[in-house]
Design a protein around this motif. Structure first.
Motif, PDB file in Angstrom:
ATOM      1  N   ILE A   1     -13.500  22.207 -40.915  1.00 56.16           N
ATOM      2  CA  ILE A   1     -14.279  22.022 -39.686  1.00 56.16           C
ATOM      3  C   ILE A   1     -13.810  20.757 -38.962  1.00 56.16           C
ATOM      4  N   THR A   2     -13.590  19.693 -39.711  1.00 56.52           N
ATOM      5  CA  THR A   2     -13.099  18.438 -39.132  1.00 56.52           C
ATOM      6  C   THR A   2     -11.756  18.653 -38.449  1.00 56.52           C
ATOM      7  N   THR A   3     -10.845  19.340 -39.114  1.00 58.57           N
ATOM      8  CA  THR A   3      -9.516  19.599 -38.552  1.00 58.57           C
ATOM      9  C   THR A   3      -9.614  20.403 -37.256  1.00 58.57           C
ATOM     10  N   ALA A   4     -10.491  21.409 -37.229  1.00 59.09           N
ATOM     11  CA  ALA A   4     -10.677  22.217 -36.017  1.00 59.09           C
ATOM     12  C   ALA A   4     -11.194  21.351 -34.870  1.00 59.09           C
ATOM     13  N   LEU A   5     -12.131  20.450 -35.159  1.00 59.86           N
ATOM     14  CA  LEU A   5     -12.662  19.570 -34.120  1.00 59.86           C
ATOM     15  C   LEU A   5     -11.632  18.555 -33.651  1.00 59.86           C
ATOM     16  N   GLU A   6     -10.881  17.993 -34.578  1.00 58.80           N
ATOM     17  CA  GLU A   6      -9.877  16.990 -34.213  1.00 58.80           C
ATOM     18  C   GLU A   6      -8.687  17.594 -33.473  1.00 58.80           C
ATOM     19  N   ALA A   7      -8.552  18.919 -33.493  1.00 63.39           N
ATOM     20  CA  ALA A   7      -7.501  19.591 -32.722  1.00 63.39           C
ATOM     21  C   ALA A   7      -7.832  19.605 -31.227  1.00 63.39           C
ATOM     22  N   LEU A   8      -9.105  19.370 -30.885  1.00 57.80           N
ATOM     23  CA  LEU A   8      -9.495  19.292 -29.476  1.00 57.80           C
ATOM     24  C   LEU A   8      -8.990  17.971 -28.905  1.00 57.80           C
ATOM     25  N   SER A   9      -8.542  17.985 -27.662  1.00 59.00           N
ATOM     26  CA  SER A   9      -7.970  16.762 -27.079  1.00 59.00           C
ATOM     27  C   SER A   9      -9.011  15.680 -26.811  1.00 59.00           C
ATOM     28  N   ASN A  10     -10.285  16.044 -26.802  1.00 64.32           N
ATOM     29  CA  ASN A  10     -11.320  15.042 -26.527  1.00 64.32           C
ATOM     30  C   ASN A  10     -12.021  14.527 -27.789  1.00 64.32           C
ATOM     31  N   ILE A  11     -11.510  14.891 -28.967  1.00 64.07           N
ATOM     32  CA  ILE A  11     -11.993  14.340 -30.238  1.00 64.07           C
ATOM     33  C   ILE A  11     -10.779  13.824 -30.992  1.00 64.07           C
ATOM     34  N   GLY A  12     -10.781  12.545 -31.260  1.00 64.25           N
ATOM     35  CA  GLY A  12      -9.637  11.932 -31.926  1.00 64.25           C
ATOM     36  C   GLY A  12      -9.759  11.936 -33.438  1.00 64.25           C
ATOM     37  N   PRO A  13      -8.676  11.534 -34.099  1.00 62.98           N
ATOM     38  CA  PRO A  13      -8.720  11.415 -35.557  1.00 62.98           C
ATOM     39  C   PRO A  13      -9.834  10.444 -35.966  1.00 62.98           C
ATOM     40  N   SER A  14     -10.606  10.831 -36.932  1.00 60.78           N
ATOM     41  CA  SER A  14     -11.704  10.023 -37.482  1.00 60.78           C
ATOM     42  C   SER A  14     -12.909   9.885 -36.550  1.00 60.78           C
ATOM     43  N   ASP A  15     -12.951  10.635 -35.436  1.00 55.84           N
ATOM     44  CA  ASP A  15     -14.100  10.556 -34.527  1.00 55.84           C
ATOM     45  C   ASP A  15     -15.315  11.316 -35.039  1.00 55.84           C
ATOM     46  N   VAL A  16     -15.124  12.229 -35.996  1.00 61.65           N
ATOM     47  CA  VAL A  16     -16.243  12.999 -36.543  1.00 61.65           C
ATOM     48  C   VAL A  16     -16.195  12.986 -38.066  1.00 61.65           C
TER      49      VAL A  16
END
Length: 120
Positions: free
Chosen positions: A69-84
């Protein structure tokens, strides 16, 4: 009989004060509803997507682990690495916003499910 298109509720938000005036946000996602959650063990199959600030993830399996789930979210351009930070629960999961998205008021994330509940 199996239930199709089971609801996926995402509306519970908790603000946690990490600093005196800037809360960090936590958004919870439940299978079923917050009032009547369905344990993930009762989901037979399916996927869901998450939309954050106009961008949508690829399909995520209903039984995905927190890292997926984290990887899917971090693939979005508006969520960076470690943002979630994603934490699994027996009836869904929690997303904590941190790092670049921590200590700010973030938009409400939405979920679009395509889930099948096991037969009663």
């Amino acid at each position: 009989m199996a239930r199709h298109g089971r609801r996926f509720t995402y509306r519970t938000i908790i603000k946690r004060g990490l600093r005196s005036t800037c809360p960090s946000e936590e958004q919870r996602f439940y299978f079923g509803s917050a009032a009547s959650p369905v344990a993930s063990s009762l989901i037979e199959s399916g996927t869901f997507t998450l939309t954050y600030d106009g961008q949508t993830t690829s399909a995520i399996d209903y039984n995905a682990d927190a890292a997926t789930i984290t990887t899917a979210l971090e693939a979005l351009s508006n969520i960076g690495p470690s943002d979630v930070l994603v934490t699994l629960q027996s009836n869904g999961f929690t997303i904590n916003f941190q790092a670049g998205l921590g200590n700010i008021d973030v938009p409400l994330m939405t979920a679009t499910p395509s889930l099948k509940q096991k037969a009663d």
